[in-house]
Design a protein around this motif. Structure first.
Motif, PDB file in Angstrom:
ATOM      1  N   LEU A  85      -6.890  10.407   2.957  1.00 37.38           N
ATOM      2  CA  LEU A  85      -6.175  11.935   4.419  1.00 37.38           C
ATOM      3  C   LEU A  85      -5.199  11.324   4.231  1.00 37.38           C
ATOM      4  N   SER A  86      -4.630   9.555   4.484  1.00 40.19           N
ATOM      5  CA  SER A  86      -3.159   9.563   4.702  1.00 40.19           C
ATOM      6  C   SER A  86      -2.615   8.477   4.774  1.00 40.19           C
ATOM      7  N   ILE A  87      -1.438   8.061   4.428  1.00 40.01           N
ATOM      8  CA  ILE A  87      -1.172   7.063   4.021  1.00 40.01           C
ATOM      9  C   ILE A  87       0.331   6.400   4.947  1.00 40.01           C
ATOM     10  N   ASP A  88       0.178   5.549   5.500  1.00 44.52           N
ATOM     11  CA  ASP A  88       1.176   5.190   6.227  1.00 44.52           C
ATOM     12  C   ASP A  88       1.390   3.140   6.140  1.00 44.52           C
ATOM     13  N   GLY A  89       2.784   2.799   7.227  1.00 47.01           N
ATOM     14  CA  GLY A  89       2.983   1.339   7.083  1.00 47.01           C
ATOM     15  C   GLY A  89       3.410   0.947   8.604  1.00 47.01           C
ATOM     16  N   ALA A  90       3.043  -0.421   8.231  1.00 42.90           N
ATOM     17  CA  ALA A  90       3.970  -1.261   9.450  1.00 42.90           C
ATOM     18  C   ALA A  90       4.274  -2.823   8.815  1.00 42.90           C
ATOM     19  N   GLY A  91       5.256  -3.181   8.379  1.00 39.68           N
ATOM     20  CA  GLY A  91       5.999  -4.434   7.669  1.00 39.68           C
ATOM     21  C   GLY A  91       5.780  -3.830   6.276  1.00 39.68           C
ATOM     22  N   GLN A  92       4.804  -5.235   5.794  1.00 41.90           N
ATOM     23  CA  GLN A  92       4.125  -5.396   5.050  1.00 41.90           C
ATOM     24  C   GLN A  92       2.330  -5.243   4.381  1.00 41.90           C
ATOM     25  N   ILE A  93       2.363  -4.097   5.349  1.00 41.84           N
ATOM     26  CA  ILE A  93       1.348  -3.533   5.625  1.00 41.84           C
ATOM     27  C   ILE A  93       0.923  -1.975   5.144  1.00 41.84           C
ATOM     28  N   VAL A  94       0.175  -1.971   4.226  1.00 44.47           N
ATOM     29  CA  VAL A  94       0.505  -0.574   3.708  1.00 44.47           C
ATOM     30  C   VAL A  94      -1.030   0.506   4.451  1.00 44.47           C
ATOM     31  N   MET A  95      -1.686   1.273   5.351  1.00 43.75           N
ATOM     32  CA  MET A  95      -2.678   1.321   5.509  1.00 43.75           C
ATOM     33  C   MET A  95      -3.624   2.927   4.788  1.00 43.75           C
ATOM     34  N   VAL A  96      -4.056   3.102   4.370  1.00 46.78           N
ATOM     35  CA  VAL A  96      -4.670   3.931   3.717  1.00 46.78           C
ATOM     36  C   VAL A  96      -5.801   4.908   3.991  1.00 46.78           C
ATOM     37  N   LYS A  97      -5.793   6.168   5.141  1.00 50.77           N
ATOM     38  CA  LYS A  97      -7.072   6.551   6.106  1.00 50.77           C
ATOM     39  C   LYS A  97      -7.810   7.092   4.750  1.00 50.77           C
ATOM     40  N   CYS A  98      -8.877   7.334   4.181  1.00 50.75           N
ATOM     41  CA  CYS A  98      -9.938   8.172   3.950  1.00 50.75           C
ATOM     42  C   CYS A  98     -10.300   9.010   4.493  1.00 50.75           C
ATOM     43  N   HIS A  99     -11.622  10.020   3.765  1.00 51.45           N
ATOM     44  CA  HIS A  99     -12.502  10.269   4.371  1.00 51.45           C
ATOM     45  C   HIS A  99     -13.528   9.141   4.294  1.00 51.45           C
ATOM     46  N   SER A 100     -14.721   9.259   5.443  1.00 53.26           N
ATOM     47  CA  SER A 100     -15.701   8.787   6.183  1.00 53.26           C
ATOM     48  C   SER A 100     -16.798   8.316   4.940  1.00 53.26           C
ATOM     49  N   GLY A 101     -16.978   6.780   4.527  1.00 55.64           N
ATOM     50  CA  GLY A 101     -18.127   6.550   3.713  1.00 55.64           C
ATOM     51  C   GLY A 101     -16.517   5.854   2.145  1.00 55.64           C
ATOM     52  N   MET A 102     -15.553   6.909   1.885  1.00 53.73           N
ATOM     53  CA  MET A 102     -14.248   6.613   0.699  1.00 53.73           C
ATOM     54  C   MET A 102     -13.681   5.934   0.337  1.00 53.73           C
ATOM     55  N   ALA A 103     -13.373   4.923   2.145  1.00 49.73           N
ATOM     56  CA  ALA A 103     -12.320   3.947   1.291  1.00 49.73           C
ATOM     57  C   ALA A 103     -12.755   3.193   0.424  1.00 49.73           C
ATOM     58  N   SER A 104     -13.812   2.809  -0.087  1.00 47.75           N
ATOM     59  CA  SER A 104     -13.883   1.308  -1.234  1.00 47.75           C
ATOM     60  C   SER A 104     -14.343   1.915  -2.036  1.00 47.75           C
ATOM     61  N   ALA A 105     -14.181   2.853  -2.598  1.00 46.86           N
ATOM     62  CA  ALA A 105     -14.228   4.266  -4.090  1.00 46.86           C
ATOM     63  C   ALA A 105     -12.481   3.804  -3.421  1.00 46.86           C
ATOM     64  N   ALA A 106     -12.078   4.666  -3.121  1.00 43.87           N
ATOM     65  CA  ALA A 106     -10.059   4.404  -3.394  1.00 43.87           C
ATOM     66  C   ALA A 106      -9.770   3.397  -3.147  1.00 43.87           C
ATOM     67  N   CYS A 107      -9.831   2.483  -2.737  1.00 43.04           N
ATOM     68  CA  CYS A 107      -9.557   1.076  -2.797  1.00 43.04           C
ATOM     69  C   CYS A 107      -9.988   0.499  -4.220  1.00 43.04           C
ATOM     70  N   GLU A 108     -11.570   0.951  -4.759  1.00 46.19           N
ATOM     71  CA  GLU A 108     -11.556   0.248  -6.178  1.00 46.19           C
ATOM     72  C   GLU A 108     -10.057   0.910  -7.147  1.00 46.19           C
ATOM     73  N   VAL A 109     -10.478   2.139  -6.916  1.00 42.31           N
ATOM     74  CA  VAL A 109      -9.162   2.588  -7.919  1.00 42.31           C
ATOM     75  C   VAL A 109      -8.091   2.300  -7.942  1.00 42.31           C
ATOM     76  N   PHE A 110      -7.610   1.731  -6.982  1.00 36.81           N
ATOM     77  CA  PHE A 110      -6.386   1.088  -6.602  1.00 36.81           C
ATOM     78  C   PHE A 110      -6.475   0.260  -7.081  1.00 36.81           C
ATOM     79  N   ASP A 111      -7.744  -0.632  -7.116  1.00 40.85           N
ATOM     80  CA  ASP A 111      -7.220  -2.378  -7.429  1.00 40.85           C
ATOM     81  C   ASP A 111      -7.338  -2.015  -9.136  1.00 40.85           C
ATOM     82  N   LEU A 112      -7.681  -1.327  -9.064  1.00 37.63           N
ATOM     83  CA  LEU A 112      -8.041  -1.138 -10.954  1.00 37.63           C
ATOM     84  C   LEU A 112      -6.312  -0.791 -11.812  1.00 37.63           C
ATOM     85  N   VAL A 113      -5.852  -0.297 -11.741  1.00 33.50           N
ATOM     86  CA  VAL A 113      -4.929  -0.017 -11.797  1.00 33.50           C
ATOM     87  C   VAL A 113      -3.073  -1.219 -11.406  1.00 33.50           C
ATOM     88  N   THR A 114      -2.762  -1.756 -12.151  1.00 33.51           N
ATOM     89  CA  THR A 114      -1.992  -2.325 -11.905  1.00 33.51           C
ATOM     90  C   THR A 114      -0.180  -1.948 -11.035  1.00 33.51           C
TER      91      THR A 114
END
Length: 150
Positions: A85-114
């Motif tokens: 849904l949205s992406i924001d950050g504070a300092g060295q931390i990036v916060m990625v907001k997702c549809h309910s229940g979808m953060a794990s899937a989004a994080c999984e595909v993020f982790d698979l890319v270098t």
């Protein structure tokens, strides 16, 4: 038999908006595969299927990883765009907001890319965070990731 079943599962989730194991089990039985709920659950895990949001707000099974890097950007974009849904950050931390229940899937595909300068990620139910090496890297990845949402 397992390979045939896995191929059939991939065909079925591509063709139909299947969002429950019970529905997948029924489709497999209709296709002539005598399987149990436990087998379907194991197949989902082995194929690395995840539920991804569709354009109408419902969910469906999709593949969360890829067999080669050529497919990665396309697969990444599809799942990331459908989940985030949205992406924001504070300092060295990036916060990625997702549809309910979808953060794990989004994080999984993020982790698979270098990605450069990523220290690690942590996923919750509807949010995942990315810890970056420094603030400059965090600012850059925010811009890069937002481009996938357009």
């Amino acid at each position: 038999m397992k390979n045939l079943r896995h191929n059939k599962i991939l065909e079925l989730i591509e063709e139909y908006p299947i969002d429950r194991q019970e529905d997948l089990l029924a489709k497999l039985k209709t296709a002539g595969f005598e399987v149990t709920q436990a087998t379907v659950s194991r197949d989902i895990r082995q194929l690395r299927l995840v539920k991804a949001a569709t354009g109408d707000g419902s969910y469906r099974y999709t593949v969360s990883s890829y067999n080669n890097t050529k497919e990665a950007p396309s697969r990444f974009e599809t799942i990331f765009r459908a989940s985030v849904l949205s992406i924001d950050g504070a300092g060295q931390i990036v916060m990625v907001k997702c549809h309910s229940g979808m953060a794990s899937a989004a994080c999984e595909v993020f982790d698979l890319v270098t990605w450069e300068n990523v220290i690690g990620t942590l996923a919750g139910e509807n949010t995942f965070i990315i810890l970056m090496r420094n603030e400059e890297a965090a600012s850059k990845i925010i811009v890069d990731l937002k481009n996938y949402l357009k």
